[in-house]
Design an enzyme around this catalytic site. Structure first.
Site: not given
Ligand code: G3P
Ligand code: CA
Length: 304
Positions: A47, A74, A76, A89, A155
């Site tokens: 993440h 992962e 953003d 993010h 994302e």
């Molecule tokens: O996949 C969603 C996850 O990334 C949770 O959201 O706020 O950490 O981008 P966030």
């Molecule tokens: Ca995310």
């Protein structure tokens, strides 16, 4: 009483016809190419690159997470003032850097002059080991260039600014359409991305998640023909369980890859894996790897 029963009969018959039609025509989704090499093993997804271990959404984090052996990264995406896709993010740079202000109000050069390791601390703010170490906000192009083979969860954080087209163009340029799953908390953004970038795997938007939860409650989950390939959900939202055993079972039967966020403690990881989770999106990918009996030692950081 008889008249009331007659009154209900036609709508009920119509509903039965619709349900029967959906039951006959519903089809599970085909697993996407991005996931085809992983087989049945649960996926460890870092993440924001593993934000519990190192500064989030940085090339540094993605390099270390890759070297740790995670399955997916992962990240953003936002847009700089001069139209570059950047990996960050928050709406503002304040939480992660020494700077302040909106990402959308800063040009790429201004964003990249900031220290993206400035505020990271593992001890509640007593020390800041990554300050002044050259950690910066990357462009999405840099990430694609540096990690061509690594599968990625992307994302889209901002609606209505044309990120869908820019993202697709970059995936095409770097030939990585089959290396990503794209998600967003904005339904229309996600739908627009699917239209401009057909064939790229996506996750369910919020409305699709709600629909799936509702169908599952009604025992009608099998009617779903998903227009997405992955279900990325939290265990619960607003006090309501999202990831129930039934939902996970139905989602898997519909061909979806079910990935849970953001799971940082091993007991919860175990619980969700036993329930049928196929991916753990975690700030601590080392914990998930250890739980799964996989290596947690960092190999060469030049690993792609
Ligand atoms: O996949 C969603 C996850 O990334 C949770 O959201 O706020 O950490 O981008 P966030
Ligand atoms: Ca995310």
């Amino acid at each position: 009483m008889l008249r009331f029963a007659r009154f209900l009969l036609i709508p009920l018959l119509l509903l039965a016809v619709v349900v029967a039609g959906l039951a006959l025509t519903s089809r599970p989704i085909t697993p996407p190419v991005v996931l085809s090499g992983f087989g049945e093993k649960p996926l460890v997804i870092a993440h924001r690159g593993g934000r519990g271990l190192w500064p989030e959404n940085s090339l540094f984090a993605f390099e270390r997470a890759s070297a740790l052996g995670v399955d997916m990264l992962e990240m953003d995406l936002r847009l700089s003032r001069d139209g570059e896709l950047v990996v960050i993010h928050d709406k503002k740079v304040n939480r992660t850097t020494e700077g302040s202000g909106l990402v959308a109000d800063l040009d790429l050069a201004e964003l990249q002059a900031l220290d993206a390791g400035y505020r990271w601390s593992a001890d509640g703010g007593e020390s800041f080991p990554y300050r002044g170490q050259g950690v910066r906000i990357p462009t999405f192009a840099e990430v694609l260039q540096r990690f061509p083979e690594r599968a990625k969860v992307i994302e889209i954080k901002v609606p209505n600014v044309g990120m869908e087209e820019s993202l697709c163009a970059l995936l095409d340029h770097y030939r990585q359409r089959d290396k990503v799953i794209v998600g967003s908390f904005y339904d229309r953004t996600l739908q627009h991305f699917r239209e401009v970038c057909p064939g790229v795997a996506t996750s369910a938007g919020p409305t699709s998640v709600r629909l799936l939860v509702a169908l599952e409650w009604l025992g009608l989950g099998r009617l779903l023909s998903p227009s997405y390939q992955a279900l990325q959900i939290p265990p619960a939202s607003d006090g309501i369980t999202v990831a129930s055993p039934g939902l996970l079972r139905t989602a898997r039967e519909r061909g979806l890859n079910v990935q849970l966020w953001t799971i940082n403690e091993q007991p919860m990881m175990s619980h969700l894996l036993e329930m049928g989770a196929q991916g753990l999106i975690t700030d601590y990918p080392d914990r998930a790897l250890q739980l799964l009996g996989r290596s947690t030692s960092i190999s060469s950081v030049s690993d792609q």
